[in-house]
Write a protein that holds these residues in place. Structure first.
Motif, PDB file in Angstrom:
ATOM      1  N   ASP A  55      -1.773   0.815   3.211  1.00 61.10           N
ATOM      2  CA  ASP A  55      -1.508   1.836   4.226  1.00 61.10           C
ATOM      3  C   ASP A  55      -2.394   3.063   4.023  1.00 61.10           C
ATOM      4  O   ASP A  55      -2.897   3.649   4.989  1.00 61.10           O
ATOM      5  CB  ASP A  55      -0.038   2.270   4.177  1.00 61.10           C
ATOM      6  N   ARG A  56      -2.551   3.446   2.782  1.00 59.53           N
ATOM      7  CA  ARG A  56      -3.346   4.648   2.510  1.00 59.53           C
ATOM      8  C   ARG A  56      -4.811   4.429   2.862  1.00 59.53           C
ATOM      9  O   ARG A  56      -5.459   5.320   3.400  1.00 59.53           O
ATOM     10  CB  ARG A  56      -3.198   5.052   1.049  1.00 59.53           C
ATOM     11  N   PRO A  91       5.789  -4.059  -2.211  1.00 65.31           N
ATOM     12  CA  PRO A  91       5.759  -2.760  -1.534  1.00 65.31           C
ATOM     13  C   PRO A  91       4.686  -1.803  -2.040  1.00 65.31           C
ATOM     14  O   PRO A  91       4.058  -1.094  -1.241  1.00 65.31           O
ATOM     15  CB  PRO A  91       7.165  -2.214  -1.785  1.00 65.31           C
ATOM     16  N   ALA A  92       4.443  -1.740  -3.341  1.00 67.74           N
ATOM     17  CA  ALA A  92       3.448  -0.798  -3.863  1.00 67.74           C
ATOM     18  C   ALA A  92       2.056  -1.120  -3.344  1.00 67.74           C
ATOM     19  O   ALA A  92       1.266  -0.214  -3.029  1.00 67.74           O
ATOM     20  CB  ALA A  92       3.459  -0.796  -5.392  1.00 67.74           C
ATOM     21  N   TYR A 130      -0.363  -8.957   4.707  1.00 73.25           N
ATOM     22  CA  TYR A 130       0.013  -7.668   5.291  1.00 73.25           C
ATOM     23  C   TYR A 130      -1.215  -7.083   5.953  1.00 73.25           C
ATOM     24  O   TYR A 130      -2.306  -7.043   5.362  1.00 73.25           O
ATOM     25  CB  TYR A 130       0.526  -6.736   4.198  1.00 73.25           C
ATOM     26  N   ARG A 136       1.444  -2.737  -0.503  1.00 71.80           N
ATOM     27  CA  ARG A 136       1.451  -2.430   0.929  1.00 71.80           C
ATOM     28  C   ARG A 136       1.197  -0.934   1.141  1.00 71.80           C
ATOM     29  O   ARG A 136       0.460  -0.546   2.058  1.00 71.80           O
ATOM     30  CB  ARG A 136       2.776  -2.837   1.560  1.00 71.80           C
ATOM     31  N   SER A 137       1.778  -0.101   0.290  1.00 75.09           N
ATOM     32  CA  SER A 137       1.536   1.343   0.392  1.00 75.09           C
ATOM     33  C   SER A 137       0.071   1.671   0.126  1.00 75.09           C
ATOM     34  O   SER A 137      -0.504   2.561   0.778  1.00 75.09           O
ATOM     35  CB  SER A 137       2.429   2.088  -0.606  1.00 75.09           C
ATOM     36  N   ASP A 141       4.004   1.160  -9.213  1.00 74.81           N
ATOM     37  CA  ASP A 141       5.297   0.605  -9.606  1.00 74.81           C
ATOM     38  C   ASP A 141       5.266   0.000 -11.003  1.00 74.81           C
ATOM     39  O   ASP A 141       6.131  -0.802 -11.351  1.00 74.81           O
ATOM     40  CB  ASP A 141       5.777  -0.425  -8.581  1.00 74.81           C
TER      41      ASP A 141
END
Length: 255
Positions: A51-52, A44-45, A20, A47-48, A226
């Motif tokens: 992102d941050r 997903p966690a 990612y 990836r977040s 998560d």
């Protein structure tokens, strides 16, 4: 700062690692950051989390460290991970962790760093590493393997960083030129006070710039939103310390 994220392929000597990539949505190059996953893998966690970091002004690569076993998600994970309720997760994960030997890690990290170096959205200069749980161990080893490419290393609820084997991370720190920040969980059987002291002693003896904190009351895995170990206050502290480290080490530098 708004960000853009996409799935990319990183060619390695053993195939292709799915990853990612997150970056500020401004079309400009930014310092590179390589994120080393925890044992639960690219999801997903994480990836977040990438992102941050990217939103603070970094181009972030988050590879699937288990790509030899398949693309992410390599194992079936619930939306909320409680290891006490799902012991079979560890039974699936541990063989993949053990299979990622230092030799394979060196090959993979070389490919990840080459990808960042060639990416138009990454500025010239050293990159930052951050790792979680097993990823903190991988980040230390990677910094020792590629000291000319790594300017900062952070590790959170990491382990094992001190073992009795020849490939223990604390034995490799003499090669590291980066600045380090490690934040251990106050409630973590994987990193006891004795382990922390031995790791700090090794860093000090090697002359590595570093700071170590212990987050009181936090459990192993406290950054992972998560999971049942998530601790919002400790996770926010992790972001503050991580971004401060990268801000002072990765900006304004060049090869």
């Amino acid at each position: 700062m708004t960000t853009h994220g996409l799935t990319v392929d990183v060619r390695t000597s053993d195939g292709v690692a799915d990853a990612y990539l997150a970056h500020p949505d401004d079309g400009s190059p930014h310092p590179g950051v390589l994120v080393f996953q925890d044992g639960f893998g690219l999801r997903p966690a994480l990836r977040s989390l990438a992102d941050r970091i990217a939103a603070h002004g970094y181009t972030v690569l988050l590879p699937n460290a288990f790509y030899r076993h398949g693309p992410a998600p390599v194992i079936d994970l619930p939306d909320f991970i409680d290891p006490d309720e799902r012991p079979e997760i560890f039974r699936q994960v541990f063989p993949m962790i053990r299979a990622l030997t230092p030799e394979l890690l060196r090959s993979d990290v070389g490919a990840y760093l080459a990808y960042l170096a060639a990416a138009p959205l990454v500025t010239a200069g050293k990159v930052g590493l951050t790792g979680y749980c097993m990823g903190a161990r991988l980040a230390v080893l990677a910094a020792a393997m590629f000291p000319d490419r790594v300017g900062a290393v952070a590790g959170f609820h990491g382990g094992p960083l001190v073992t009795d084997t020849p490939d223990s991370p604390h034995l490799a720190v003499g090669n590291i030129t980066a600045e380090l920040y490690f934040a251990h969980a106050g409630e973590d059987p994987h990193m006891t006070p004795e382990h922390i002291a031995r790791f700090d002693d090794a860093l000090a003896a090697a002359g590595v710039r570093h700071r170590t904190d212990v987050y009181p009351g936090a459990r192993h895995g406290y950054t992972q939103a998560d999971t049942s170990a998530y601790d919002p206050a400790a996770a926010e502290r992790h972001y503050r310390e991580l971004l401060a480290l990268f801000d002072r080490t990765l900006h304004g530098q060049s090869d």
